[in-house]
Design a protein around this motif. Structure first.
Motif, PDB file in Angstrom:
ATOM      1  N   ARG A   1      62.014 159.908   4.867  1.00  0.00           N
ATOM      2  CA  ARG A   1      61.328 159.136   5.916  1.00  0.00           C
ATOM      3  C   ARG A   1      60.083 159.863   6.397  1.00  0.00           C
ATOM      4  N   SER A   2      60.202 161.195   6.596  1.00  0.00           N
ATOM      5  CA  SER A   2      59.047 161.869   7.178  1.00  0.00           C
ATOM      6  C   SER A   2      58.015 162.291   6.127  1.00  0.00           C
ATOM      7  N   LEU A   3      58.437 162.645   4.921  1.00  0.00           N
ATOM      8  CA  LEU A   3      57.474 163.198   3.954  1.00  0.00           C
ATOM      9  C   LEU A   3      57.023 162.213   2.881  1.00  0.00           C
ATOM     10  N   THR A   4      57.906 161.307   2.462  1.00  0.00           N
ATOM     11  CA  THR A   4      57.557 160.426   1.331  1.00  0.00           C
ATOM     12  C   THR A   4      57.108 159.043   1.777  1.00  0.00           C
ATOM     13  N   GLU A   5      57.725 158.500   2.832  1.00  0.00           N
ATOM     14  CA  GLU A   5      57.383 157.128   3.234  1.00  0.00           C
ATOM     15  C   GLU A   5      55.882 156.950   3.523  1.00  0.00           C
ATOM     16  N   PRO A   6      55.203 157.967   4.085  1.00  0.00           N
ATOM     17  CA  PRO A   6      53.752 157.806   4.298  1.00  0.00           C
ATOM     18  C   PRO A   6      52.964 157.506   3.016  1.00  0.00           C
ATOM     19  N   LEU A   7      53.566 157.807   1.865  1.00  0.00           N
ATOM     20  CA  LEU A   7      52.863 157.529   0.604  1.00  0.00           C
ATOM     21  C   LEU A   7      52.742 156.032   0.325  1.00  0.00           C
ATOM     22  N   PHE A   8      53.608 155.213   0.945  1.00  0.00           N
ATOM     23  CA  PHE A   8      53.469 153.756   0.772  1.00  0.00           C
ATOM     24  C   PHE A   8      52.101 153.322   1.309  1.00  0.00           C
ATOM     25  N   ASP A   9      51.770 153.765   2.525  1.00  0.00           N
ATOM     26  CA  ASP A   9      50.463 153.400   3.101  1.00  0.00           C
ATOM     27  C   ASP A   9      49.318 154.002   2.294  1.00  0.00           C
ATOM     28  N   TYR A  10      49.527 155.239   1.882  1.00  0.00           N
ATOM     29  CA  TYR A  10      48.501 155.964   1.120  1.00  0.00           C
ATOM     30  C   TYR A  10      48.115 155.170  -0.142  1.00  0.00           C
ATOM     31  N   TYR A  11      49.130 154.707  -0.890  1.00  0.00           N
ATOM     32  CA  TYR A  11      48.825 153.981  -2.129  1.00  0.00           C
ATOM     33  C   TYR A  11      48.505 152.510  -1.875  1.00  0.00           C
ATOM     34  N   ARG A  12      49.027 151.960  -0.768  1.00  0.00           N
ATOM     35  CA  ARG A  12      48.671 150.567  -0.438  1.00  0.00           C
ATOM     36  C   ARG A  12      47.170 150.489  -0.182  1.00  0.00           C
ATOM     37  N   SER A  13      46.667 151.504   0.527  1.00  0.00           N
ATOM     38  CA  SER A  13      45.240 151.473   0.858  1.00  0.00           C
ATOM     39  C   SER A  13      44.381 151.746  -0.383  1.00  0.00           C
ATOM     40  N   ARG A  14      44.988 152.241  -1.444  1.00  0.00           N
ATOM     41  CA  ARG A  14      44.256 152.456  -2.695  1.00  0.00           C
ATOM     42  C   ARG A  14      44.522 151.334  -3.709  1.00  0.00           C
ATOM     43  N   ASN A  15      45.186 150.280  -3.238  1.00  0.00           N
ATOM     44  CA  ASN A  15      45.448 149.089  -4.077  1.00  0.00           C
ATOM     45  C   ASN A  15      46.240 149.350  -5.340  1.00  0.00           C
TER      46      ASN A  15
END
Ligand code: ADP
Length: 216
Positions: A173-187
């Protein structure tokens, strides 16, 4: 062509199963970093001994412990690859992007499953000591491996004890979930509901591959 593919998702979301199916379908080499670490632990290599301290506690291993392994492996796979379990932190994602032999993934399959479902899956998960095949007590109740011509013994992973799972889930939850936004913003994110039977999940993944895009 979508040939640098990563899987993101919580423990027991099914990324191991789906990444194997996709690797076979696309004929791409697959690296599961968790399995790599567990094999190193079983073989008691220096890396394995170091990793064991973290895995026993349900913690991610330090980035420095894993990054060279993945870098070296991808460097020998110029036509593409699938990674199950890397990157798992923003720092790993950034490093990947900056490393010429890796580069940013061009398809990120992000799987979501509610935590209460994950807990029931974790308790039921079994793996073969000989061939590493993964099954569960919902679909198979035997104690020897169901894979043809194997017959190895099935076991529950040490890190699938509930306490360990809860710690891993917290790390996720704290370390990996932020990658969803990271890659969403990179399409590059394809978000998949992992709370379905494995064949339905896979056909959803294939649908996106057949339409030659990986943008949600
Ligand atoms: P799960 O998806 O069930 O958590 P994995 O087999 O993917 O299982 O990973 C098991 C463990 O291996 C993780 O909890 C973590 O400790 C370690 N690990 C695997 N990949 C990484 C990584 N990229 N960075 C840090 N730790 C990792």
């Amino acid at each position: 062509m979508l040939n640098r593919i990563i899987f993101l998702g919580p423990p027991a979301c099914g990324k191991g199963t789906q990444s194997k199916k996709l690797a076979q379908h696309l004929q791409l080499p697959l690296l599961g970093t968790g399995q790599l670490l567990r094999s190193a632990i079983a073989a008691k290599t220096p890396l394995g001994l170091e990793a064991d301290v973290y895995l026993k506690q349900g913690l991610y291993v330090p980035d420095s412990l894993i990054e060279n392994l993945v870098k070296e492996w991808t460097a020998t796979k110029p036509s593409g690859w699938i990674l199950d379990g890397y990157p798992r932190t923003l720092a790993q994602a950034e490093l990947m992007k900056k490393t010429p032999s890796m580069g940013a993934p061009n398809c990120v399959i992000g799987m979501k499953v509610p935590v209460e479902i994950l807990e029931t899956r974790i308790e039921a998960r079994r793996q073969c000591k000989d061939c590493d095949v993964v099954t569960n007590t919902f679909v198979y109740s035997g104690s020897s491996c169901p894979a043809p011509d194997c017959g190895g013994t099935l076991y529950a992973r040490n890190d699938d004890a509930l306490d360990n799972f809860r710690m891993r889930h917290q790390q996720y939850r704290s370390l990996t979930e932020p990658l969803f936004d990271y890659y969403r913003s990179r399409n590059t994110l394809l978000e998949i509901n992992g709370n379905q039977d494995p064949d339905s999940v896979f056909s959803q993944i294939l649908q996106h591959f057949n339409s030659e895009q990986c943008v949600n």
